[in-house]
Design an enzyme around this catalytic site. Structure first.
Site, PDB file in Angstrom:
ATOM      1  N   ASN A 180       3.567  -6.751  13.082  1.00  8.58           N
ATOM      2  CA  ASN A 180       3.245  -5.470  13.837  1.00  8.58           C
ATOM      3  C   ASN A 180       3.710  -5.006  15.622  1.00  8.58           C
ATOM      4  OD1 ASN A 180       1.561  -2.720  14.125  1.00  8.58           O
ATOM      5  ND2 ASN A 180      -0.172  -3.879  12.909  1.00  8.58           N
ATOM      6  N   SER A 203      -2.406  -0.981   9.379  1.00 11.84           N
ATOM      7  CA  SER A 203      -3.213  -0.941  10.799  1.00 11.84           C
ATOM      8  C   SER A 203      -4.206  -1.795   9.767  1.00 11.84           C
ATOM      9  CB  SER A 203      -3.441   0.426  10.080  1.00 11.84           C
ATOM     10  OG  SER A 203      -4.563   0.935   9.348  1.00 11.84           O
ATOM     11  N   GLY A 239       3.133  -4.554   9.006  1.00 12.51           N
ATOM     12  CA  GLY A 239       3.182  -3.514   9.495  1.00 12.51           C
ATOM     13  C   GLY A 239       1.298  -2.336   8.735  1.00 12.51           C
ATOM     14  N   GLN A 246       0.549  -1.166  -0.177  1.00 10.74           N
ATOM     15  CA  GLN A 246      -0.124  -0.075  -0.195  1.00 10.74           C
ATOM     16  C   GLN A 246       0.774   1.158  -0.110  1.00 10.74           C
ATOM     17  OE1 GLN A 246      -3.686  -0.631   3.375  1.00 10.74           O
ATOM     18  NE2 GLN A 246      -1.823  -2.538   3.447  1.00 10.74           N
ATOM     19  N   ASN A 247       2.121   0.996  -0.206  1.00  9.61           N
ATOM     20  CA  ASN A 247       3.517   2.288   0.430  1.00  9.61           C
ATOM     21  C   ASN A 247       3.127   2.804  -1.251  1.00  9.61           C
ATOM     22  OD1 ASN A 247       3.063   1.122   3.290  1.00  9.61           O
ATOM     23  ND2 ASN A 247       5.235   0.691   2.839  1.00  9.61           N
ATOM     24  N   HIS A 267      -1.593   1.404  -3.885  1.00 11.35           N
ATOM     25  CA  HIS A 267      -2.437   2.937  -3.906  1.00 11.35           C
ATOM     26  C   HIS A 267      -0.882   4.247  -4.394  1.00 11.35           C
ATOM     27  CE1 HIS A 267      -4.134   1.112   0.416  1.00 11.35           C
ATOM     28  NE2 HIS A 267      -4.760   1.412  -1.109  1.00 11.35           N
ATOM     29  N   ASP A 314       5.514   5.143  -1.015  1.00  9.77           N
ATOM     30  CA  ASP A 314       7.671   5.367  -0.906  1.00  9.77           C
ATOM     31  C   ASP A 314       8.971   5.485  -1.908  1.00  9.77           C
ATOM     32  OD1 ASP A 314       8.035   3.374   0.272  1.00  9.77           O
ATOM     33  OD2 ASP A 314       7.769   3.661   2.324  1.00  9.77           O
TER      34      ASP A 314
HETATM   35  C1  BJW Z   1       4.875  -0.563  12.521  1.00 11.90           C
HETATM   36  C2  BJW Z   1       5.860  -0.468  12.917  1.00 11.90           C
HETATM   37  C3  BJW Z   1       7.153  -1.272  12.953  1.00 11.90           C
HETATM   38  C4  BJW Z   1       4.070   0.843  13.021  1.00 11.90           C
HETATM   39  N1  BJW Z   1       6.741  -2.645  12.815  1.00 11.90           N
HETATM   40  N2  BJW Z   1       4.826  -2.410  12.446  1.00 11.90           N
HETATM   41  C5  BJW Z   1     -15.029  -1.382   2.989  1.00 11.90           C
HETATM   42  C6  BJW Z   1     -15.619   0.075   3.821  1.00 11.90           C
HETATM   43  C7  BJW Z   1     -15.150   0.882   4.561  1.00 11.90           C
HETATM   44  C8  BJW Z   1     -14.819   1.893   4.135  1.00 11.90           C
HETATM   45  C9  BJW Z   1     -14.655   1.456   2.992  1.00 11.90           C
HETATM   46  C10 BJW Z   1     -14.576   0.487   2.322  1.00 11.90           C
HETATM   47  N3  BJW Z   1     -14.229   0.821   0.643  1.00 11.90           N
HETATM   48  C11 BJW Z   1     -13.810   1.867   0.665  1.00 11.90           C
HETATM   49  C12 BJW Z   1     -14.204   2.282   1.316  1.00 11.90           C
HETATM   50  C13 BJW Z   1     -13.710   3.916   1.627  1.00 11.90           C
HETATM   51  C14 BJW Z   1     -12.026   3.950   2.099  1.00 11.90           C
HETATM   52  C15 BJW Z   1     -12.039   3.596   3.255  1.00 11.90           C
HETATM   53  O1  BJW Z   1     -10.936   2.625   3.005  1.00 11.90           O
HETATM   54  N4  BJW Z   1     -11.521   4.197   4.448  1.00 11.90           N
HETATM   55  C16 BJW Z   1     -11.412   3.788   5.687  1.00 11.90           C
HETATM   56  C17 BJW Z   1     -10.142   4.758   5.821  1.00 11.90           C
HETATM   57  C18 BJW Z   1     -13.184   4.108   6.383  1.00 11.90           C
HETATM   58  N5  BJW Z   1     -11.383   3.798   0.088  1.00 11.90           N
HETATM   59  C19 BJW Z   1     -10.988   3.977  -0.645  1.00 11.90           C
HETATM   60  O2  BJW Z   1     -11.251   5.391  -0.692  1.00 11.90           O
HETATM   61  C20 BJW Z   1     -10.621   3.430  -1.626  1.00 11.90           C
HETATM   62  N6  BJW Z   1     -11.166   3.422  -2.968  1.00 11.90           N
HETATM   63  C21 BJW Z   1     -12.559   2.784  -3.147  1.00 11.90           C
HETATM   64  O3  BJW Z   1     -12.414   2.518  -2.236  1.00 11.90           O
HETATM   65  O4  BJW Z   1     -12.232   2.867  -4.288  1.00 11.90           O
HETATM   66  C22 BJW Z   1     -13.973   2.661  -4.612  1.00 11.90           C
HETATM   67  C23 BJW Z   1     -14.469   2.680  -4.674  1.00 11.90           C
HETATM   68  C24 BJW Z   1     -14.595   4.171  -5.569  1.00 11.90           C
HETATM   69  C25 BJW Z   1     -15.315   5.162  -5.994  1.00 11.90           C
HETATM   70  C26 BJW Z   1     -16.346   5.453  -5.425  1.00 11.90           C
HETATM   71  C27 BJW Z   1     -17.183   3.957  -4.508  1.00 11.90           C
HETATM   72  C28 BJW Z   1     -16.180   3.045  -4.113  1.00 11.90           C
HETATM   73  C29 BJW Z   1      -8.568   4.075  -1.371  1.00 11.90           C
HETATM   74  C30 BJW Z   1      -8.090   4.307  -0.775  1.00 11.90           C
HETATM   75  C31 BJW Z   1      -6.865   4.867  -0.729  1.00 11.90           C
HETATM   76  C32 BJW Z   1      -5.768   4.819   0.226  1.00 11.90           C
HETATM   77  N7  BJW Z   1      -5.303   5.930   0.479  1.00 11.90           N
HETATM   78  C33 BJW Z   1      -4.173   6.298   1.130  1.00 11.90           C
HETATM   79  C34 BJW Z   1      -2.875   7.456   0.579  1.00 11.90           C
HETATM   80  C35 BJW Z   1      -1.937   7.459  -0.277  1.00 11.90           C
HETATM   81  C36 BJW Z   1      -0.916   8.306  -0.775  1.00 11.90           C
HETATM   82  C37 BJW Z   1      -0.298   9.228  -0.121  1.00 11.90           C
HETATM   83  O5  BJW Z   1       0.655   8.506   1.042  1.00 11.90           O
HETATM   84  O6  BJW Z   1      -0.626  10.142   0.243  1.00 11.90           O
HETATM   85  O7  BJW Z   1      -3.267   5.324   1.675  1.00 11.90           O
HETATM   86  S1  BJW Z   1      -4.544   6.970   2.872  1.00 11.90           S
HETATM   87  C38 BJW Z   1      -3.083   5.877   3.630  1.00 11.90           C
HETATM   88  O8  BJW Z   1      -3.898   4.625   4.044  1.00 11.90           O
HETATM   89  C39 BJW Z   1      -2.252   5.398   2.736  1.00 11.90           C
HETATM   90  C40 BJW Z   1      -2.266   4.350   2.993  1.00 11.90           C
HETATM   91  O9  BJW Z   1      -1.465   2.781   1.923  1.00 11.90           O
HETATM   92  C41 BJW Z   1      -3.046   3.164   3.200  1.00 11.90           C
HETATM   93  C42 BJW Z   1      -3.203   2.535   4.236  1.00 11.90           C
HETATM   94  O10 BJW Z   1      -2.353   2.916   5.972  1.00 11.90           O
HETATM   95  P1  BJW Z   1      -1.665   1.323   6.799  1.00 11.90           P
HETATM   96  O11 BJW Z   1      -0.345   1.453   5.481  1.00 11.90           O
HETATM   97  O12 BJW Z   1      -2.185   0.702   6.585  1.00 11.90           O
HETATM   98  O13 BJW Z   1      -0.167   2.613   8.027  1.00 11.90           O
HETATM   99  P2  BJW Z   1      -1.563   3.006   8.475  1.00 11.90           P
HETATM  100  O14 BJW Z   1      -0.680   4.594   9.700  1.00 11.90           O
HETATM  101  O15 BJW Z   1      -2.671   3.573   8.506  1.00 11.90           O
HETATM  102  O16 BJW Z   1      -0.841   1.831   9.454  1.00 11.90           O
HETATM  103  C43 BJW Z   1       0.188   1.432   9.991  1.00 11.90           C
HETATM  104  C44 BJW Z   1       0.588   0.195  10.663  1.00 11.90           C
HETATM  105  O17 BJW Z   1       1.569   0.314  11.519  1.00 11.90           O
HETATM  106  C45 BJW Z   1       0.190   0.708  12.163  1.00 11.90           C
HETATM  107  O18 BJW Z   1      -0.346  -0.756  12.403  1.00 11.90           O
HETATM  108  C46 BJW Z   1       1.430   0.297  13.505  1.00 11.90           C
HETATM  109  O19 BJW Z   1       0.761   0.043  14.512  1.00 11.90           O
HETATM  110  C47 BJW Z   1       2.071  -0.553  12.678  1.00 11.90           C
HETATM  111  N8  BJW Z   1       3.503   0.120  12.232  1.00 11.90           N
HETATM  112  N9  BJW Z   1       5.403   0.777  13.359  1.00 11.90           N
HETATM  113  C48 BJW Z   1       5.395  -2.814  12.052  1.00 11.90           C
HETATM  114  N10 BJW Z   1       8.278  -0.365  13.169  1.00 11.90           N
END
Ligand code: BJW
Length: 242
Positions: free
Chosen positions: A203, A179, A177, A91-92, A109, A94
């Site tokens: 995680n 959420s 890693g 999902q990264n 992403h 970077d």
């Molecule tokens: C460690 C650590 C260490 C720390 N070692 N671990 C179904 C249900 C509910 C909502 C939705 C659904 N389907 C769709 C949605 C809407 C939405 C969504 O999911 N919303 C929820 C947040 C509520 N999804 C979308 O909009 C997606 N599109 C979509 O579904 O299109 C279909 C559609 C289109 C049109 C109409 C209708 C449907 C798109 C999602 C795009 C996400 N974009 C981002 C930004 C990317 C660009 C950028 O970087 O600027 O992507 S948001 C951000 O979150 C980024 C990430 O890839 C993504 C996930 O985050 P990630 O990687 O999990 O990071 P964190 O910070 O959340 O977690 C870090 C983890 O690491 C933690 O658990 C820590 O504990 C751990 N950690 N240090 C190991 N050292």
């Protein structure tokens, strides 16, 4: 290679890059504590204020340019070299997996080292830090946007279908890693579990995905993933000579 490891899929999230110094999104030091996603990571936000959005991405590009891949990224690059059927899904945005040596990465992403013309859809790689002008423009004069997937936008269809296919046939899935709250990426571990794969989560804390994990390994990915991989190799279940 032992049969158990015939198909290995890994899903990574921001936590894998945390020890490289890249901020995660959620959690105490996460980006969304300081910045509102609806101001910066949606198409509406970009249309409202492309300069603000690009300033944020320019800042992040500068930060990430100073970071290096860590031992967890390198372990996955080594696994790709060693395991015949290995699929890395991230999902990264970077680019650290590629910098660690991973060659085939399914980027759900997008990637912040690419930008896309809002008119023609042309995608270009651009590693300049800082960008010479903000917001950047295409040769055709239209605005460029970061080639990433914002909230409400569809994930790249080909990448997503390759990810689904790999997850459905895998025997082992590592979830590192993330959420597990952003969909559709967050649905992949559950799908692997339903299809009978053995799921191992790495995680620092339990997540909603822990429900679908056969093993949850708590600790920093840069420590735990290399340790897990070294133990697997030395267990004899897996031969690097294969
Ligand atoms: C460690 C650590 C260490 C720390 N070692 N671990 C179904 C249900 C509910 C909502 C939705 C659904 N389907 C769709 C949605 C809407 C939405 C969504 O999911 N919303 C929820 C947040 C509520 N999804 C979308 O909009 C997606 N599109 C979509 O579904 O299109 C279909 C559609 C289109 C049109 C109409 C209708 C449907 C798109 C999602 C795009 C996400 N974009 C981002 C930004 C990317 C660009 C950028 O970087 O600027 O992507 S948001 C951000 O979150 C980024 C990430 O890839 C993504 C996930 O985050 P990630 O990687 O999990 O990071 P964190 O910070 O959340 O977690 C870090 C983890 O690491 C933690 O658990 C820590 O504990 C751990 N950690 N240090 C190991 N050292």
């Amino acid at each position: 290679m032992s049969e158990e490891l015939a198909e290995v899929v890994v899903l990574t999230g921001a936590g894998i890059s945390a020890e490289s110094g890249v901020p995660t999104f959620r959690g105490a030091a996460g980006l969304w504590r300081t910045y509102r996603p609806e101001d910066l990571a949606t198409l509406d936000a970009f249309r409202r204020d492309p300069t603000l959005v690009w300033e944020w991405y320019d800042w992040r590009r500068g930060l990430i340019a100073r970071c290096a891949p860590n031992a967890a990224h390198r372990t996955l690059a080594e696994m790709e070299q060693t395991i015949e059927n290995f699929v890395l899904i991230t999902q990264n945005v970077d680019g650290l997996h590629q910098r660690a040596g991973s060659r085939h990465v399914l980027e759900l992403h997008g990637n912040l080292w690419r930008m896309r013309c809002t008119m023609e859809g042309i995608v270009v790689e651009d590693y300049r830090v800082p960008l010479p002008s903000i917001p950047p423009r295409c040769e055709c004069g239209a605005l460029m946007r970061p080639d990433v997937v914002w909230f409400g936008e569809s994930l790249p269809a080909e990448v997503m279908s390759a990810a689904y296919a790999a997850v459905q046939r895998c025997r082992l899935m590592l979830v590192v890693g993330t959420s597990g709250v952003v969909y559709p990426a967050a649905a992949l571990p559950q799908l692997a579990h339903q299809c009978g794969a053995y799921v191992v989560e790495f995680n620092v804390e339990r997540t909603p995905l822990s429900l679908y994990a056969d093993e949850v390994i708590l600790g920093p990915a840069a420590v735990e993933l290399p340790r897990w991989w070294a133990a697997l190799i030395s267990s004899g279940k897996f031969s690097t000579a294969s």
